[in-house]
Design an enzyme around this catalytic site. Sequence first.
Site, mmCIF file in Angstrom:
data_model
loop_
_atom_site.group_PDB
_atom_site.id
_atom_site.type_symbol
_atom_site.label_atom_id
_atom_site.label_comp_id
_atom_site.label_asym_id
_atom_site.label_seq_id
_atom_site.Cartn_x
_atom_site.Cartn_y
_atom_site.Cartn_z
ATOM 1 C CD GLN A 81 -2.816 4.434 10.948
ATOM 2 O OE1 GLN A 81 -4.054 4.409 10.914
ATOM 3 N NE2 GLN A 81 -2.105 4.975 9.979
ATOM 4 C CD GLU B 99 -5.496 2.945 0.120
ATOM 5 O OE1 GLU B 99 -4.715 2.331 -0.653
ATOM 6 O OE2 GLU B 99 -5.288 3.080 1.344
ATOM 7 C CG ASP C 57 -2.086 0.966 1.059
ATOM 8 O OD1 ASP C 57 -2.421 1.314 -0.099
ATOM 9 O OD2 ASP C 57 -2.663 1.375 2.081
ATOM 10 C CG HIS D 189 -4.938 10.397 3.038
ATOM 11 N ND1 HIS D 189 -5.970 10.258 3.941
ATOM 12 C CD2 HIS D 189 -3.973 9.525 3.436
ATOM 13 C CE1 HIS D 189 -5.646 9.336 4.837
ATOM 14 N NE2 HIS D 189 -4.435 8.880 4.555
ATOM 15 C CG ASP E 230 -5.433 0.481 4.183
ATOM 16 O OD1 ASP E 230 -5.428 -0.567 4.842
ATOM 17 O OD2 ASP E 230 -4.593 1.395 4.344
ATOM 18 C CE LYS F 42 -3.163 2.002 7.595
ATOM 19 N NZ LYS F 42 -4.049 2.918 6.839
ATOM 20 C CD GLU G 261 -6.192 4.754 5.093
ATOM 21 O OE1 GLU G 261 -5.495 4.093 4.299
ATOM 22 O OE2 GLU G 261 -5.729 5.463 6.013
HETATM 23 CA CA CA Z 1 -3.900 3.142 3.050
#
Ligand code: CA
Length: 435
Positions: free
Chosen positions: A247, A208, A134, A141, A240, A260, A206
């Site tokens: 995190q 993406e 990733d 972002h 994601d 993740k 997320e």
């Molecule tokens: Ca990501």
Amino acid sequence: MIAPIDATHDPARPCWVVGAVGHRDFPIQNLPLGIFSAGDERRGGIAIGDFVLDLRALAASRLLDGPAQAAAEAASGPTLNPLLGLGSVPRLALRRRVSELLSEREQRGRVAPLLHAAADCVLHLPAAIGDYTDFYAGIHHASNVGRLFRPDNPLLPNYKYVPIGYHGRASSVRSSDTGVVRPVGQRKPPEAAVPLFGPTQRLDYELEMGAWIGPGNDLGSPIAIGEAEGHVAGLCLLNDWSARDIQAWEYQPLGPFLAKSFATTVSPWIVTAEALAPFRIAQPPRPASEPAPLPHLFDAEDQARGAYAIRLEAALLTANMRASGLPSHPLSSGQMSAMYWTIAQLVAHHASNGCNLRPGDLLGTGTISAPTPDGYGSLLEITNGGATPLALPNGETRSFLQDGDEVILTAHAEAEGFATIGFGPCRGTILPARA
Ligand code: CA
């Protein structure tokens, strides 16, 4: 080389499949590749309108020859890795022949028996993913998230030189409509003296795009930027899923890990590089004050046509909204071109140290956010780190995702004079943590 525009992209191309002309995602101009089953074995298919063309049956039909036949045979098994490894020539031949078969009325009698109603099919991951990486190429972002943590210095000095990425977890990538179990992990709220262990309280999505790798490269042999397009078979949507509290506690000094790796969702169809040819646009120019890409990441054709005119949307459907029969609530709308690096640059960078990519590898772009709040691609940004909860039309609010919430990502490639093509939804519903 970017794929050619040809008769398969003609917006007036007829198609005898009921409902396919003007289909929002899968008109005849798209013809995306996937893996499906219909109560039996998994095999390759092509989406056309609300149907799936069975590639294993097509390979046995004597309707193909040459490279198109080779492509259909390579797509007859439970994953598309063999087809992806063949590269663009057989893929393009298959696309051109299938486009003919689905547009010529005299073929209907022979081809219609090879179609399955999509409603009767289960869609699976299109490939066995050996490695998933990733990136972090959405500059808005990166700036928004950086600003939350470092108000005066949102982008670190390496960002404009090196495509930032990390190695994700391939084993937990799933196709759309797979439930996402709320992860349990370590978090340390500011007021806590020691870390806690339990279900994440800050579960996020997320928005993406993903790139599916076609032919790979040998270990020790980098991919030149000018050759990188030939290694990209096509694109998908990618969510994601991210546990922000896990995190925040774990990410220094080595980056994301358990925050993740519990789940990543992709849309099941590979929208091919060939289908996307009309939607290639110039990479947005960098301001003169910013560094030019280093030579191994710079290619004039890539700068001229290396980005995509793809509109991305995210929406939320809570359990209460679902129970009340309410529609999903739009969270954001933005453009894929809000990326600081092209897909080709991500591929060339990934292999620049000699790392070998393989057919079926998956690259995520990183969250793609617009510069304005109506295009923010995560709740972290929409709610300003949870400080400003999102108000939903039914009176509910959200700082982060709750159990029963469904996140729905969609994307459409759009260009003047061409039929719009879509990716199909990338959906996932949050399931309660398993303690
Ligand atoms: Ca990501």
